[in-house]
Design an enzyme around this catalytic site. Structure first.
Site, mmCIF file in Angstrom:
data_model
loop_
_atom_site.group_PDB
_atom_site.id
_atom_site.type_symbol
_atom_site.label_atom_id
_atom_site.label_comp_id
_atom_site.label_asym_id
_atom_site.label_seq_id
_atom_site.Cartn_x
_atom_site.Cartn_y
_atom_site.Cartn_z
ATOM 1 N N ASP A 146 15.116 25.633 55.440
ATOM 2 C CA ASP A 146 16.773 25.132 55.612
ATOM 3 C C ASP A 146 17.079 24.598 56.945
ATOM 4 O OD1 ASP A 146 19.398 25.202 55.248
ATOM 5 O OD2 ASP A 146 19.726 27.264 55.006
ATOM 6 N N ASP A 149 20.617 17.917 55.147
ATOM 7 C CA ASP A 149 20.469 19.468 55.060
ATOM 8 C C ASP A 149 19.553 19.651 53.842
ATOM 9 O OD1 ASP A 149 20.439 21.961 55.130
ATOM 10 O OD2 ASP A 149 22.391 22.365 54.315
#
Length: 465
Positions: free
Chosen positions: A79, A279
């Site tokens: 992440d 992202d």
């Protein structure tokens, strides 16, 4: 697994003192009491991790890292939108889901003090006293989808293979999460690998210890559910990359290549420029409401002339817009002719373009339908910002160069690890993944206050082994 990295609010308890970098030093094992900040070492290298996962149905790409002594494997969800790396933890565990491996079990000597520079660098959203330096560093994280992790900061050994085939061992701080709620209570992985550029992040800790350059790269193959992640700059191509300056998006510290407008095929979908965020912790791509509605309208107009039929939206559908063909689709190659590519034109003076092929925004379901993997970001609080998630990063090598403040990308075959002589990885993708894979043994954002969760004396006590 949804919108994990989109917005992260971190509350650290017992924060007091000045900001400082993590100390490091030594030869093979850089512990917390070694010499500080050895970025000038000529031996900087690159850490390489195979990636496994998918956008749908699990919504997770993860790596395997061995942690502790003796080392034990853990699967961590990659992440780039999260600061803190954390593992589900038996401290004891108040609320955890059974994961692929037994919970990490801390001991008292692994606890990070509330006066530790890393605890201080996490910056609480409120003021918490640290009256006793023996107090532990508690943390609380809430994610955009209202999932959360509560735990304590610990420091333990990470055992990682580098690109020359050697195995290194480093002491790093991470979260020991003993109370996970919502999306964080998952059985797919053992925790989160936070790669956002921050002092508390894993990348910054490696950088401060002189192990790597502050550079992150990932390459995802969407069709085969594999790819690779690297930390360091050895695998950054010397040519062919499109580079744009890294800007400060409204989600501060998130990786943003700047503002772009959108083309659908050859036609401008919207003449407005939107702030774009990359992202890797988010499965799908999110458009602003304006861009999303324009895309839906154009798709419906184009597909009305074809044999595809739009399906009604189910009450619990993650993907609200789907179509059925005359027969069940088996692969995305069968539907490419129905859809045009999307192109992001970045307004940075260099005519930078990021092209998203139909494979980068479409999903084939288990029923053989095709669904749009672009969602309305306004419904999840993105306002006038576009978020490019894993689905649209497929087939690209994407590099986040935190030292030179730039983001780059280039189309790449991501289904094999980079070819490096004597790297010790072998032909990893020719066989099933083993549990020990990997080492082979924003300023405008007004953040609300971090919600306070009731804690019992048990949850606040120091973790014991």
């Amino acid at each position: 697994m949804g919108l994990w990295g989109l917005l992260v609010l971190v509350g650290i308890l017992h924060v007091h003192g000045c900001l400082a970098a993590l100390k490091g030093g030594g030869n093979l094992d850089l512990g917390p009491n070694s010499q500080r900040n050895q970025r000038t070492l000529s031996s900087t290298t690159t850490l390489l991790f195979p990636l496994v996962g998918d956008v749908h149905p699990t919504g997770v790409y993860y790596v395997s890292i061995d942690i502790g002594n003796p080392p034990k494997p853990y699967f961590l969800h990659v992440d780039t939108g999260s600061d803190l790396t954390w593992l589900q933890c038996d401290a004891p565990c108040r609320s955890c889901s059974k994961g692929p491996h037994p919970f990490y079990r801390p001991t008292k000597n692994k606890l990070v003090s509330c006066k530790d520079p890393l605890c201080i660098s996490l910056k609480s959203l409120r003021s918490y006293p640290c009256d006793d330096p023996t107090q532990q560093c508690d943390y609380e994280i809430e994610y955009a989808d209202h999932g959360s992790s509560l735990g304590v900061l610990v420091r333990d050994s990470f055992h990682i293979r580098i690109t020359n085939g050697s195995l290194i061992h480093r002491h790093l701080a991470f979260g020991c999460g003993y109370d996970q709620q919502g999306s964080q209570a998952t059985s797919t992985t053992d925790g989160i690998l936070g790669l956002r550029n921050s002092d508390s992040g894993i990348v910054s800790q490696f950088w401060n210890q002189g192990v790597i350059r502050n550079v992150i790269g990932h390459c995802i193959d969407g069709q085969l559910g594999r790819g690779y992640l690297f930390l360091g700059d050895d695998l950054v191509p010397s040519s062919g990359m499109t580079w744009v300056p890294m800007t400060q998006s409204y989600l501060r510290k998130y990786y943003s290549p700047g503002c772009a407008n959108i083309l659908f095929g050859r036609d401008v979908l919207s003449d407005r420029y939107f702030d774009v965020i990359f992202d890797s912790g988010t499965s799908f791509t999110y458009f602003t409401s304006l861009a999303y509605q324009a895309l839906i309208s154009r798709l419906r107009k184009d597909l009305a002339k074809t044999s595809l039929k739009e399906l009604p939206i189910g009450p619990h559908s993650t993907l609200p817009l789907c179509w059925r063909g005359t027969k069940a689709f088996k692969s995305l190659s069968e539907i490419k002719g129905y859809f045009k590519p999307l192109v992001m034109n970045f307004k940075n003076g260099k005519r930078a373009r990021f092209e998203i092929s139909p494979e980068g925004f479409l999903i084939i379901t288990s029923q053989g339908n095709v669904c749009l993997g672009i969602l309305n970001g306004s419904e999840v609080g993105l306002l006038d910002h576009i978020l490019i998630g894993d689905i649209s990063l497929h087939g690209y090598l994407v590099v986040y160069d935190n030292e030179n403040h730039q983001i780059g990308w280039v189309p790449q075959n991501c289904n094999r690890l980079p070819k490096l002589e004597g790297n010790g990885f072998g032909d990893l993708f020719s066989r099933p993944y083993a549990s020990d894979m990997g080492i082979f043994s924003g300023d405008q954002l007004q953040c609300p206050a971090t919600p306070t969760r009731e804690r019992s004396n048990t949850s606040r006590r120091k973790s014991e082994g």
